[in-house]
Write a protein that holds these residues in place. Structure first.
Motif, PDB file in Angstrom:
ATOM      1  N   ASP A 144       0.833  -1.198   0.000  1.00  0.00           N
ATOM      2  CA  ASP A 144       0.000   0.000   0.000  1.00  0.00           C
ATOM      3  C   ASP A 144       0.876   1.261   0.000  1.00  0.00           C
ATOM      4  OD1 ASP A 144      -2.715   1.088   0.149  1.00  0.00           O
ATOM      5  OD2 ASP A 144      -2.039   1.895   2.076  1.00  0.00           O
ATOM      6  N   ALA A 145       1.929   1.210   0.822  1.00  0.00           N
ATOM      7  CA  ALA A 145       2.830   2.364   0.904  1.00  0.00           C
ATOM      8  C   ALA A 145       3.568   2.571  -0.416  1.00  0.00           C
ATOM      9  CB  ALA A 145       3.815   2.169   2.050  1.00  0.00           C
ATOM     10  N   LYS A 146       3.955   1.467  -1.038  1.00  0.00           N
ATOM     11  CA  LYS A 146       4.650   1.566  -2.336  1.00  0.00           C
ATOM     12  C   LYS A 146       3.743   2.195  -3.384  1.00  0.00           C
ATOM     13  CE  LYS A 146       8.017  -2.134  -2.141  1.00  0.00           C
ATOM     14  NZ  LYS A 146       8.032  -3.591  -2.192  1.00  0.00           N
ATOM     15  N   GLU A 147       2.498   1.756  -3.363  1.00  0.00           N
ATOM     16  CA  GLU A 147       1.526   2.264  -4.332  1.00  0.00           C
ATOM     17  C   GLU A 147       1.261   3.753  -4.092  1.00  0.00           C
ATOM     18  OE1 GLU A 147      -2.983   1.328  -5.649  1.00  0.00           O
ATOM     19  OE2 GLU A 147      -2.044  -0.234  -4.422  1.00  0.00           O
ATOM     20  N   ARG A 148       1.139   4.126  -2.833  1.00  0.00           N
ATOM     21  CA  ARG A 148       0.903   5.531  -2.484  1.00  0.00           C
ATOM     22  C   ARG A 148       2.078   6.403  -2.904  1.00  0.00           C
ATOM     23  NH1 ARG A 148       2.888   7.347   1.726  1.00  0.00           N
ATOM     24  NH2 ARG A 148       2.637   5.471   2.989  1.00  0.00           N
ATOM     25  N   LYS A 149       3.290   5.883  -2.642  1.00  0.00           N
ATOM     26  CA  LYS A 149       4.499   6.631  -2.989  1.00  0.00           C
ATOM     27  C   LYS A 149       4.590   6.849  -4.502  1.00  0.00           C
ATOM     28  CE  LYS A 149       9.300   6.594  -1.754  1.00  0.00           C
ATOM     29  NZ  LYS A 149      10.470   5.756  -1.540  1.00  0.00           N
ATOM     30  N   ALA A 150       4.227   5.793  -5.261  1.00  0.00           N
ATOM     31  CA  ALA A 150       4.274   5.898  -6.729  1.00  0.00           C
ATOM     32  C   ALA A 150       3.225   6.894  -7.231  1.00  0.00           C
ATOM     33  CB  ALA A 150       4.066   4.524  -7.358  1.00  0.00           C
ATOM     34  N   ALA A 151       2.019   6.842  -6.624  1.00  0.00           N
ATOM     35  CA  ALA A 151       0.956   7.771  -7.036  1.00  0.00           C
ATOM     36  C   ALA A 151       1.347   9.205  -6.716  1.00  0.00           C
ATOM     37  CB  ALA A 151      -0.351   7.404  -6.346  1.00  0.00           C
ATOM     38  N   MET A 152       1.999   9.395  -5.566  1.00  0.00           N
ATOM     39  CA  MET A 152       2.459  10.732  -5.170  1.00  0.00           C
ATOM     40  C   MET A 152       3.544  11.225  -6.127  1.00  0.00           C
ATOM     41  SD  MET A 152       2.768  13.470  -3.467  1.00  0.00           S
ATOM     42  CE  MET A 152       1.588  13.374  -2.134  1.00  0.00           C
ATOM     43  N   LEU A 153       4.453  10.325  -6.482  1.00  0.00           N
ATOM     44  CA  LEU A 153       5.557  10.714  -7.375  1.00  0.00           C
ATOM     45  C   LEU A 153       5.010  11.201  -8.724  1.00  0.00           C
ATOM     46  CD1 LEU A 153       8.651  10.875  -7.365  1.00  0.00           C
ATOM     47  CD2 LEU A 153       8.690   8.646  -8.494  1.00  0.00           C
ATOM     48  N   LYS A 154       3.967  10.552  -9.183  1.00  0.00           N
ATOM     49  CA  LYS A 154       3.344  10.949 -10.440  1.00  0.00           C
ATOM     50  C   LYS A 154       2.799  12.383 -10.339  1.00  0.00           C
ATOM     51  CE  LYS A 154       0.576   8.511 -13.840  1.00  0.00           C
ATOM     52  NZ  LYS A 154      -0.484   7.520 -14.013  1.00  0.00           N
ATOM     53  N   VAL A 155       2.092  12.657  -9.228  1.00  0.00           N
ATOM     54  CA  VAL A 155       1.569  14.015  -9.013  1.00  0.00           C
ATOM     55  C   VAL A 155       2.733  15.005  -8.959  1.00  0.00           C
ATOM     56  CG1 VAL A 155       0.353  15.519  -7.379  1.00  0.00           C
ATOM     57  CG2 VAL A 155      -0.520  13.213  -7.822  1.00  0.00           C
ATOM     58  N   GLN A 156       3.797  14.627  -8.222  1.00  0.00           N
ATOM     59  CA  GLN A 156       4.943  15.532  -8.074  1.00  0.00           C
ATOM     60  C   GLN A 156       5.604  15.809  -9.419  1.00  0.00           C
ATOM     61  OE1 GLN A 156       6.647  13.105  -4.950  1.00  0.00           O
ATOM     62  NE2 GLN A 156       6.545  14.781  -3.476  1.00  0.00           N
TER      63      GLN A 156
END
Lengths: 94, 203
Positions: free
Chosen positions: A4-16
């Motif tokens: 879940d954390a990996k997925e969240r981090k990847a989704a955040m990176l995309k926004v960033q």
């Protein structure tokens, strides 16, 4: 790191990444307001950013306060996720 | 107005605390060439900018500097988590600690509190933009100096990002200065204040 954390981090990176593309293009357009290439670049990334931001907020909580309450929410979602200075390491400490 | 977005501009995830490093990086929050001064400088200067392009540039770079303040603060916050009194003493963090514990307070590396005396807002776009160009160079050099002192890749990556931004901002302020001088009669650019004195602008 959990899945879940990996997925969240990847989704955040995309926004960033997409938001950064707009910051960079926006500064360029401030001094080159009629550049066709710049305008096309901004439009393309803006559409992608809107999508990435909506996906992130749907799964992982609000990025903007005005998006903090969905139709079914009974609790103020703005306070349900850590603020961004909290690292992945601190999050995993629970 | 300003709206908060609950994320950092660039990821900061630091595993190992290092108060000695926090102390030097603190300068890019509240030091003479830090991000607090940068944000206040541009967001104060923008009102007297003579064109919408330059007003936009100062607004947008000033806003980005606010997100850099947040990144630098996050770095310091993460470098000073879970400290023991022994680490605080041995790594020279005791002077800061006694006044602020591990709270984030804008000071220079030498402990001098942030002051608005670090920047100017002259009400003259040529003077202001020349200060802004110098400010970006000074901040870039400070990041260079920090990178000479840092080995931890968790810390180096966000610092390298911030350093790159100084270079881009320098470029954009250079363009802004050119936009201002292009509006003016080139025989007397530097003899008056184009935002205050009545001057003949080019058609």
């Amino acid at each position: 790191m959990s899945n879940d954390a990996k997925e969240r981090k990847a989704a955040m990176l995309k926004v960033q990444q997409l938001s950064f593309a707009l910051v960079e293009a926006g500064l360029y357009l401030d001094s080159h307001p009629t550049c066709e290439k710049g305008i096309a670049y901004f439009k393309k990334h803006k559409a992608e950013l809107d999508k990435a931001r909506a996906e992130y907020e749907k799964k992982f909580g609000p990025l903007k306060m005005e998006n903090a309450l969905g139709a079914d929410d009974k609790k103020w979602q703005w306070v349900c996720e850590p603020f961004p200075w909290v690292s992945e390491y601190e999050r995993s400490e629970g | 107005m300003f709206n908060y977005e609950k994320r950092l501009q660039y990821p900061v995830n630091i595993k190992n605390p290092n108060p000695a490093l926090a102390k030097v990086i603190m300068s890019q929050l509240g030091g003479p060439d830090g991000e607090a001064g940068a944000a206040l400088r541009y967001l104060s200067q923008r009102y007297s900018a003579p064109s919408r392009e330059v007003q936009a540039m100062l607004t947008d770079i000033g806003t980005e500097e606010l997100s850099h303040m947040e990144m630098v603060s996050a770095i310091i916050y993460q470098l000073t988590r879970n400290l023991t009194p022994k680490q605080i003493k041995e790594q020279g963090f005791d002077a800061y600690f006694v006044d602020h514990t591990t709270g984030i307070y804008p000071v220079s590396a030498a402990g001098v509190p942030f002051t608005a005396a670090y920047f100017q807002s002259l009400g003259d776009p040529i003077a202001d933009l020349n200060e802004d160009l110098a400010a970006e160079q000074k901040a870039r050099l400070t990041y260079d100096n920090i990178l000479r002192l840092v080995d931890d890749p968790d810390v180096r990556e966000p610092i390298k990002f911030l350093r790159e931004r100084e270079i881009v901002h320098y470029q954009r302020f250079g363009e802004s200065l050119r936009l201002v001088t292009d509006m003016l009669d080139e025989r007397n650019f530097y003899a008056f204040n184009p935002s205050f004195d009545k001057v003949k602008k080019k058609k």
